[in-house]
Design a protein around this motif. Structure first.
Motif, PDB file in Angstrom:
ATOM      1  N   PHE A 273       0.853  -1.381   0.027  1.00 39.94           N
ATOM      2  CA  PHE A 273      -0.034  -0.013  -0.177  1.00 39.94           C
ATOM      3  C   PHE A 273       0.771   1.166   0.025  1.00 39.94           C
ATOM      4  CE2 PHE A 273      -3.378  -2.990   1.959  1.00 39.94           C
ATOM      5  CZ  PHE A 273      -4.229  -2.517   0.888  1.00 39.94           C
ATOM      6  N   LYS A 278      -3.152   4.648  -3.886  1.00 40.53           N
ATOM      7  CA  LYS A 278      -4.633   4.622  -4.485  1.00 40.53           C
ATOM      8  C   LYS A 278      -4.811   3.426  -5.187  1.00 40.53           C
ATOM      9  CE  LYS A 278      -8.185   7.011  -6.802  1.00 40.53           C
ATOM     10  NZ  LYS A 278      -8.851   8.151  -7.729  1.00 40.53           N
ATOM     11  N   TRP A 281      -5.378   0.236  -3.383  1.00 42.23           N
ATOM     12  CA  TRP A 281      -6.440   0.232  -2.592  1.00 42.23           C
ATOM     13  C   TRP A 281      -7.504  -0.262  -3.737  1.00 42.23           C
ATOM     14  CZ3 TRP A 281     -10.324   4.304  -3.785  1.00 42.23           C
ATOM     15  CH2 TRP A 281     -11.383   4.120  -2.967  1.00 42.23           C
ATOM     16  N   LEU A 284      -8.097  -4.029  -4.057  1.00 42.65           N
ATOM     17  CA  LEU A 284      -8.741  -4.741  -3.093  1.00 42.65           C
ATOM     18  C   LEU A 284     -10.376  -5.340  -3.959  1.00 42.65           C
ATOM     19  CD1 LEU A 284      -8.163  -2.610   0.121  1.00 42.65           C
ATOM     20  CD2 LEU A 284      -7.319  -4.825  -0.316  1.00 42.65           C
ATOM     21  N   ILE A 476     -13.004  -1.185   4.531  1.00 48.15           N
ATOM     22  CA  ILE A 476     -12.052  -0.919   3.541  1.00 48.15           C
ATOM     23  C   ILE A 476     -12.232  -1.505   2.084  1.00 48.15           C
ATOM     24  CG2 ILE A 476      -9.480  -1.050   2.648  1.00 48.15           C
ATOM     25  CD1 ILE A 476      -8.844  -0.668   5.912  1.00 48.15           C
ATOM     26  N   TYR A 477     -12.582  -2.936   2.288  1.00 55.33           N
ATOM     27  CA  TYR A 477     -12.970  -3.747   1.032  1.00 55.33           C
ATOM     28  C   TYR A 477     -14.264  -3.133   0.270  1.00 55.33           C
ATOM     29  CZ  TYR A 477     -10.113  -7.601   0.988  1.00 55.33           C
ATOM     30  OH  TYR A 477      -8.838  -8.418   0.996  1.00 55.33           O
ATOM     31  N   SER A 479     -15.313   0.015   0.350  1.00 51.77           N
ATOM     32  CA  SER A 479     -14.928   1.299   0.026  1.00 51.77           C
ATOM     33  C   SER A 479     -14.058   1.208  -1.453  1.00 51.77           C
ATOM     34  CB  SER A 479     -13.809   2.118   0.852  1.00 51.77           C
ATOM     35  OG  SER A 479     -12.741   1.492   0.938  1.00 51.77           O
ATOM     36  N   ALA A 480     -13.385   0.031  -1.552  1.00 50.18           N
ATOM     37  CA  ALA A 480     -12.729  -0.055  -2.667  1.00 50.18           C
ATOM     38  C   ALA A 480     -13.734  -0.606  -3.900  1.00 50.18           C
ATOM     39  CB  ALA A 480     -11.530  -1.297  -2.457  1.00 50.18           C
ATOM     40  N   THR A 483     -15.782   1.951  -6.119  1.00 48.35           N
ATOM     41  CA  THR A 483     -15.226   2.621  -7.209  1.00 48.35           C
ATOM     42  C   THR A 483     -15.617   1.898  -8.321  1.00 48.35           C
ATOM     43  OG1 THR A 483     -13.341   1.325  -7.120  1.00 48.35           O
ATOM     44  CG2 THR A 483     -13.096   3.195  -5.850  1.00 48.35           C
TER      45      THR A 483
END
Length: 717
Positions: A273, A278, A281, A284, A476-477, A479-480, A483
């Motif tokens: 990371f 980014k 990230w 993920l 976190i997963y 949020s990834a 995208t």
């Protein structure tokens, strides 16, 4: 309306305990030696391979193609493998295999099982006004609990907003998992069949999509035979898959990168990371697919017991995946630009075609785990009255969780084929898949945290560590993968929105009907007044009059008496009541009571969301009759002076039974007037459309058509 509980078994030719669904308890089986039990567990664990772990075991087919790195280095691949290893270990081993499987609701798993468990513990109903009373079971033995409610539980009991948030989270999780049941077959089979393009580049993508669709159609046509039967066919396939892929992985490790296991150090995750920022990230969104199928592992708990699932996962699936991903990564370190087809390119050419065949068969089996989980979820939703009634067939006499729904099966088939043909790009489906996987895992973490606090009373420190670790990790997963929302990630949201709209529309319409019936219900005094009319006749026979409420009688009754000018000499007001428990004990199935008027009785049939009532019409009559006679006889034991009256009552009941019987239910609809708001017009019209096209509740008792009668009545909205 007070109900009396009958402890005795009904005196009928076939005892009630043999009619209800059999229990999974070992007490119903003859005693076995420890050796035979051990072999039985191993055999069940082997069968589990063929049904439960589909998405997990086939994840190597589609994880690496979702990686956005353009020129990955050796250190990048070591970081990615480290992420996948710790994701599998923490989420797969710790969260699901060690913790979630222990949060079953009497053998049932999944989002709604957790929700039901929490509702029962906190004494909050799924439908707050359903049947006009508390959601608690009439017999308190099913809910006995000496512990005091926790502070958090009291908050849910007092706050309507908190209960609605809990319900929303549970419905969202269920809808997402059903979306998983659509996407897993599509991406698994498509990724496997795509392997034919490497040796035959002339094969077009459209041909791969068409072949994948044909395979899926064949799989859905097999569903009617049940999980147990197909598991005998599927288990050898998954056994070969979980054996051959790690062997290929070990070969690849020694050939390409023997030091791959140094990536097990979390240091490589931190450096990955720091180096990629980014882009790391965003990677993920692909690595989360390594844990696909973990929720199905939990949701399929009704099909297999906890020990068999844990045994199969810990000693077969987990080591197989660790070695397979290690082999893939070792190959990609030496061939860094082959990640678009990271699975088939790491297969040695000499075993390519055998592995292709095994991979294709494994992809078919992988689809089964989510399909069977979807059937279980739909069944739970139907019996809890959150989904329109569809046909649910129990395909096993010993496993209550093994169900099949023809309507749901063919809808899933159409949607799976549509996803393949419309979104044939495996990356788009993978993006959608990532959204489903991460969202469902996050929702399960929230519900498990509530279970740990409210039910298990786990130490606050352990609860905090559990929530901090998994909510942060899965957050976190999430949020990834968000995208990728416009690159296929919107598909599960569209599916979930449609399902949620159906569930809310059904719930809203059912709630409005219950509210109307409670407002216009007929009490005993009103019924006595109606029967005192000289023009109303008491005709011979038994009438089973079905009602949705218990604190009173349905308004359809008044409509019926006023128009028919009659009522049977023996009328039994019958309520089918779903409880916030998976199963109801046989002796607690049928509850009867007198209503204070000659020949008028109340009857409640109780069962949970994992139960079924496989009673045909005649058996149903026999059981209710046996319960009534036992109840009347028991009531005479306490009032000896009424024994002659008891004999007269029993004779009247026998005479009515010989005269025949009929089953009457209300066919109610909403009359939507001019004063209704646009919201009511829309939602109630949608509900009426679903209600008119769904199945009746009476076929659950196998009542013959010739004995059914429907009384139409309009409810003013």
């Amino acid at each position: 309306m007070s109900m009396a509980h009958l402890d005795s078994t009904p005196a009928s030719p076939t005892p009630l305990s043999s009619i209800v669904i059999h229990s999974n308890s070992s007490s119903s089986s003859p005693p076995h030696s420890h050796k035979s039990k051990r072999w039985s567990t191993l055999l069940l664990a082997y069968k589990t391979l063929g049904v439960v772990f589909g998405g997990l075991v086939t994840s190597p087919l589609y994880v690496y193609p979702s990686m956005p790195l353009k020129s990955p280095t050796e250190e990048d691949y070591l970081g990615i493998y480290s992420i996948m290893f710790w994701t599998l270990t923490l989420i797969g081993v710790v969260k699901y295999a060690s913790i979630a499987l222990k949060a079953d609701d009497q053998g049932e798993g999944g989002t709604f099982a957790l929700y039901s468990l929490l509702c029962r513990k906190m004494n909050i109903g799924i439908l707050s006004t359903r049947q006009g009373g508390s959601s608690r079971v009439l017999n308190s033995s099913l809910y006995e609990d000496d512990t005091k409610p926790s502070k958090l539980g009291k908050i849910f009991e007092r706050s309507l907003v908190a209960r609605r948030v809990l319900l929303f989270i549970s419905i969202l999780g269920m809808c997402m998992l059903i979306g998983d049941g659509i996407l897993t077959p599509a991406i698994s089979v498509l990724s496997a069949i795509d392997g034919v393009r490497a040796p035959f580049p002339r094969v077009s993508k459209s041909m791969v999509e068409a072949l994948s669709a044909v395979i899926l159609i064949f799989l859905f046509l097999l569903q009617k035979y049940g999980t147990s039967r197909v598991s005998f066919l599927f288990s050898p396939i998954m056994g070969m898959w979980t054996l051959t892929t790690p062997l290929v992985g070990i070969y690849s490790i020694f050939k390409h990168y023997p030091g791959i296991f140094k990536a097990l150090s979390p240091h490589h995750i931190v450096m990955f990371f720091l180096r990629n920022g980014k882009i790391g990230w965003m990677c993920l969104g692909g690595t989360v697919l390594c844990i696909t199928g973990s929720e199905a592992l939990f949701a399929d708990l009704g099909h297999f017991d906890r020990s068999s699932i844990q045994l199969a996962f810990m000693f077969t699936i987990y080591p197989s995946l660790v070695l397979t991903y290690a082999g893939q990564t070792a190959y990609l370190i030496r061939h860094p630009n082959d990640h678009d087809d990271g699975f088939y390119k790491f297969i040695p050419s000499k075993v390519y075609w055998p592995m292709f065949v095994i991979a294709t068969l494994a992809a078919v089996v992988a689809s089964q785990s989510l399909i069977s989980a979807t059937f279980s979820l739909i069944k739970q939703s139907v019996v809890l009255d959150y989904f329109p009634r569809v046909k649910v067939v129990h395909t096993s006499s010993s496993k209550e969780g093994e169900v099949y729904s023809p309507e749901v099966n063919y809808i899933l088939m159409i949607l799976c084929v549509a996803v393949i043909l419309i979104f044939g790009d495996g990356k788009d489906i993978g993006n959608a898949f990532g959204v489903v996987v991460s969202m469902v895992m996050l929702i399960t973490t929230i519900l498990l945290t509530l279970v740990m606090i409210i039910i298990w009373r786990t130490s606050p420190i352990l609860v905090f560590l559990f929530f901090l670790l998994f909510f942060t990790m899965e957050g976190i997963y999430v949020s990834a993968v968000f995208t990728k929302l416009f690159e296929g990630g919107w598909i599960p949201f569209a599916i979930s929105f449609i399902l949620a709209f159906i569930m809310f529309g059904w719930y809203y319409g059912r709630q409005r009907k219950i509210d109307y019936e409670l407002t216009h219900k007929i009490d005993i005094e009103r019924l006595r007044t109606l029967l005192s009319d000289p023009s109303v006749q008491r005709v011979p026979g038994i009438c089973f009059f079905y009602t949705n409420i218990q604190d009173g009688l349905t308004p359809v009754l008044g409509h019926y008496i006023k128009n028919m000018k009659s009522l049977h000499k023996v009328t039994i007001f019958t309520t089918l009541r779903y409880l916030l428990v998976p199963k109801v004990a046989p002796h607690e199935r049928i509850l009867v009571t007198k209503l204070g008027i000659t020949g008028i009785y109340g009857c409640t049939i109780q069962y949970g969301y994992a139960d079924s009532i496989p009673l045909d019409g005649e058996n149903f009559i026999d059981h209710v009759y046996a319960c009534l006679t036992a109840y009347i006889a028991r009531s005479a034991e306490h009032v000896l002076s009424e024994v002659p009256g008891v004999q007269e009552e029993l004779s009247r009941l026998e005479e009515a039974r010989d005269a025949g019987h009929v089953h009457v239910r209300g066919k109610t609809r909403f009359h939507i007037g001019q004063n209704c708001s646009w919201f009511d017009r829309t939602m109630l019209a949608f509900y009426e459309f679903m209600h008119s096209n769904c199945r009746s509740s009476l076929p659950a008792l196998d009542v013959p058509l010739a004995q059914r009668m429907e009384v139409g009545m309009l409810y003013e909205a």
